[in-house]
Write a protein that holds these residues in place. Structure first.
Motif: not given
Ligand SMILES: [Zn+2]
Length: 88
Positions: A50-55, A71-78
């Motif tokens: 779980v991404c700590t920024q986006h949940g 890779i987080c799908g929000q952004g996306p960002h590593p």
């Molecule tokens: Zn994220």
């Protein structure tokens, strides 16, 4: 794991339903991470990591600058490296 045979002359390793075919550490790490993620979702019924920024959301492993990353799908960002090994 499938030992070498007529169907898979080199053998085959599968994590959940993901065949591990990567010939480099990074590619194999991406495939193993995907299999582990699917296993956790299927057997334990929760989303990981779980991404700590986006949940919770769409997080998937892929190669990023030659290394295996979540890779987080929000952004996306590593989000974080799949492995701390710094070779490909
Ligand atoms: Zn994220």
């Amino acid at each position: 794991m499938e030992l070498p045979g007529p169907d898979f002359p080199a053998g085959l390793i599968v994590v959940e339903d993901v065949a591990i075919r990567g010939l480099t550490h990074a590619k194999a790490a991406v495939e193993v991470a995907e299999g582990v993620q699917r296993f956790i979702a299927e057997v334990h019924r929760f989303i990981w990591p779980v991404c700590t920024q986006h949940g919770p959301g769409l997080m998937h492993p892929e190669l990023h600058q030659g290394r295996a990353f979540w890779i987080c799908g929000q952004g996306p960002h590593p989000f974080t490296a799949v492995s701390d090994r710094d070779t490909t």
